[in-house]
Scaffold this active site. Structure first.
Site, mmCIF file in Angstrom:
data_model
loop_
_atom_site.group_PDB
_atom_site.id
_atom_site.type_symbol
_atom_site.label_atom_id
_atom_site.label_comp_id
_atom_site.label_asym_id
_atom_site.label_seq_id
_atom_site.Cartn_x
_atom_site.Cartn_y
_atom_site.Cartn_z
ATOM 1 N N HIS A 253 -6.498 5.651 -4.530
ATOM 2 C CA HIS A 253 -5.393 4.693 -4.724
ATOM 3 C C HIS A 253 -4.915 4.045 -3.423
ATOM 4 C CE1 HIS A 253 -3.174 8.199 -3.315
ATOM 5 N NE2 HIS A 253 -2.186 7.376 -3.027
HETATM 6 C C1 UD1 Z 1 2.898 5.699 -3.090
HETATM 7 C C2 UD1 Z 1 3.025 6.178 -1.651
HETATM 8 C C3 UD1 Z 1 1.746 6.902 -1.247
HETATM 9 C C4 UD1 Z 1 1.376 7.986 -2.241
HETATM 10 C C5 UD1 Z 1 1.319 7.375 -3.625
HETATM 11 C C6 UD1 Z 1 0.988 8.397 -4.676
HETATM 12 C C7 UD1 Z 1 4.335 4.759 -0.119
HETATM 13 C C8 UD1 Z 1 4.241 3.795 0.990
HETATM 14 N N1 UD1 Z 1 3.172 5.049 -0.725
HETATM 15 O O1 UD1 Z 1 1.842 4.737 -3.136
HETATM 16 O O2 UD1 Z 1 1.944 7.509 0.015
HETATM 17 O O3 UD1 Z 1 0.141 8.556 -1.887
HETATM 18 O O4 UD1 Z 1 2.598 6.792 -3.918
HETATM 19 O O5 UD1 Z 1 0.882 7.802 -5.926
HETATM 20 O O6 UD1 Z 1 5.401 5.250 -0.418
HETATM 21 N N2 UD1 Z 1 3.100 1.639 -10.314
HETATM 22 C C9 UD1 Z 1 3.176 1.786 -11.666
HETATM 23 N N3 UD1 Z 1 3.929 2.829 -12.145
HETATM 24 C C10 UD1 Z 1 4.576 3.695 -11.337
HETATM 25 C C11 UD1 Z 1 4.498 3.507 -9.962
HETATM 26 C C12 UD1 Z 1 3.740 2.488 -9.440
HETATM 27 O O7 UD1 Z 1 2.604 1.036 -12.429
HETATM 28 O O8 UD1 Z 1 5.225 4.632 -11.835
HETATM 29 C C13 UD1 Z 1 2.258 0.529 -9.776
HETATM 30 C C14 UD1 Z 1 3.039 -0.688 -9.448
HETATM 31 O O9 UD1 Z 1 2.242 -1.768 -9.800
HETATM 32 C C15 UD1 Z 1 3.171 -0.645 -7.942
HETATM 33 C C16 UD1 Z 1 1.914 0.087 -7.529
HETATM 34 O O10 UD1 Z 1 1.634 0.987 -8.590
HETATM 35 O O11 UD1 Z 1 3.285 -1.900 -7.399
HETATM 36 C C17 UD1 Z 1 2.065 0.852 -6.245
HETATM 37 O O12 UD1 Z 1 3.182 1.747 -6.311
HETATM 38 P P1 UD1 Z 1 3.983 2.142 -4.959
HETATM 39 O O13 UD1 Z 1 5.028 3.166 -5.247
HETATM 40 O O14 UD1 Z 1 4.410 0.896 -4.263
HETATM 41 O O15 UD1 Z 1 2.869 2.756 -4.039
HETATM 42 P P2 UD1 Z 1 1.688 3.762 -4.363
HETATM 43 O O16 UD1 Z 1 0.404 3.040 -4.193
HETATM 44 O O17 UD1 Z 1 1.910 4.483 -5.648
#
Ligand code: UD1
Length: 409
Positions: A253
């Protein structure tokens, strides 16, 4: 007697004893620093994203154990949980609360997904109100996500002490958002609770005084050990139609792997190729799913290459323990595979968890080597590596002891 023995009725570094097996139930009366403390220490724990939940669970459990075993005269502990809402989908959040037995958060800031700046700012805006209303003695943050850094900055500026659990890890790669979060959090936090001695060394090299650093071990492993009975009951292998040691478990991811079209295409092609020899199970993070769609890359599942929704904690532990090999870019899986001694390939140029390589079952790989590294992994029939020191299921307890000791001093 140390404070940890007075608090838990035993040495926190001992093994095999639960707090209710105290040998010195009245020892606290003889500890001058605690006897005067007929007060309540307020601890506000923060969790925001999926990898945080298994790190807060051991601290919440240690707080519960402490209160039920507490001697008269030892400080009362009031522990509250804030969920920032950085992760919000049921499969990214509530399933972990349920499976880890974490109580409903006292407050959910519901910040959701946004750019780094907006997400960080939203957590800060909302968390400041929580701090000024609740006035905790300690804010406890875990890991390296945006919520970790945001809450640390707010608490520090409100004059509240911050304990960082999983402090001192460094990839030395500032293109990773998590590395920025780690550096900022550790620079500002008061108590740096580290999982392994390399983390202590990193902090000392950054000029952090030794008095702020405590080697406590790995809280992730507390959760793994506490959840082994349930993970070993998981039905996921049968549901997916794969057999023990006859499949690869994949999680990817990181932006560096999935936000780049050429990289993501190459990875998917390699996995498709691997699945001809070894069935592949790939529970897909929403970020990765979104990018597959955006880049029009084939994400169709087949019986030998199963792309499924994110799985819960017990199913993930079961897959990590039973896989022939794991391919990942997750920090947590590098540690879990080290604990299970399952061969792991980490698709990153570096890791902030070097002990998983020097002692554990982890190896780094890259796109040029991926094909040959996977081929070699196919021959990995035995478990490998060792479990690092203090990855023993007692780290949460040691974290809490360190906070109580600092509070008493
Ligand atoms: C975040 C953490 C990363 C961790 C990861 C585990 C930061 C900078 N990154 O990255 O260190 O390894 O979590 O998962 O804090 N989304 C959903 N549903 C959710 C959450 C996210 O659909 O419940 C989608 C959204 O489109 C979002 C994307 O995932 O834009 C990324 O989510 P985000 O929390 O920004 O970062 P992660 O890639 O999950």
């Amino acid at each position: 007697m140390t404070i940890s023995a007075a608090i838990f009725g035993k040495e926190a570094y001992g093994v095999g004893q639960r707090p209710d097996e105290r040998r010195h139930p009245h020892a606290v009366y003889h500890n001058p620093s605690l006897a005067i403390m007929n007060v309540t220490m307020k601890l506000l724990m923060v969790a925001g994203a999926r990898p945080n939940f298994m790190k807060v669970a051991p601290l919440l459990k240690a707080a519960e154990d402490y209160n039920s075993a507490r001697n008269n005269g030892a400080p009362n502990l009031e522990c509250r949980l804030v969920h920032t809402g950085q992760h919000y989908d049921a499969q990214m959040s509530s399933v972990f609360f349920r499976e880890l037995g974490i109580p409903e958060p006292d407050i959910n800031l519901e910040v959701g997904s946004e750019t780094h700046a907006i997400q960080t700012a939203n957590v800060m805006l909302k968390f400041e109100t929580v701090c000024t209303d609740y006035k905790p003695d300690w804010v406890g943050v875990v890991g390296d996500v945006n919520s970790t850094m945001a809450c640390t900055l707010v608490a520090a500026k409100c004059g509240i002490r911050v304990a960082h659990v999983e402090a001192g890890l460094r990839s030395f790669d500032r293109t990773m958002p998590e590395e920025i979060n780690r550096i900022v959090t550790d620079a500002v936090a008061d108590l740096l609770l580290t999982p392994s001695s390399d983390a202590d060394e990193n902090l000392k090299k950054e000029g952090i005084p030794a008095g702020r650093i405590r080697l406590v071990g790995n809280v992730m492993i507390d959760s793994v050990m506490a959840n082994l009975p349930q993970s070993r009951e998981s039905l996921i292998l049968g549901t997916l139609g794969v057999a023990e040691k006859k499949f690869a478990y994949v999680t990817l991811h990181r932006p560096s792997n999935v936000d780049n079209q050429a990289n993501l295409s190459a990875i998917m092609a390699e996995l498709c190729n691997l699945s001809n020899t070894l069935p592949v199970v790939f529970p897909m993070h929403p970020r990765t799913r979104k990018m597959l769609t955006a880049f029009h890359i084939d994400g169709a599942s087949s019986p030998r290459f199963q792309i499924i929704d994110p799985v819960g904690y017990h199913d993930s532990l079961c897959l990590a323990e039973k896989a022939r090999l794991v391919l990942t870019d997750s920090g947590g899986l590098q540690e879990e595979t080290t604990f299970f001694q399952t061969p792991c390939l980490t698709l990153r140029p570096n890791t902030e968890r070097p002990v998983t390589i020097t002692l554990g079952s982890n190896r780094l790989t890259d796109l040029n080597r991926l094909h040959s590294d996977l081929a070699e992994g196919l021959n990995a029939t035995s478990r490998r590596g060792k479990i690092p020191p203090l990855w023993d299921g007692r780290a949460g307890e040691r974290c809490l002891t360190a906070m109580l000791e600092a509070y008493a001093s």
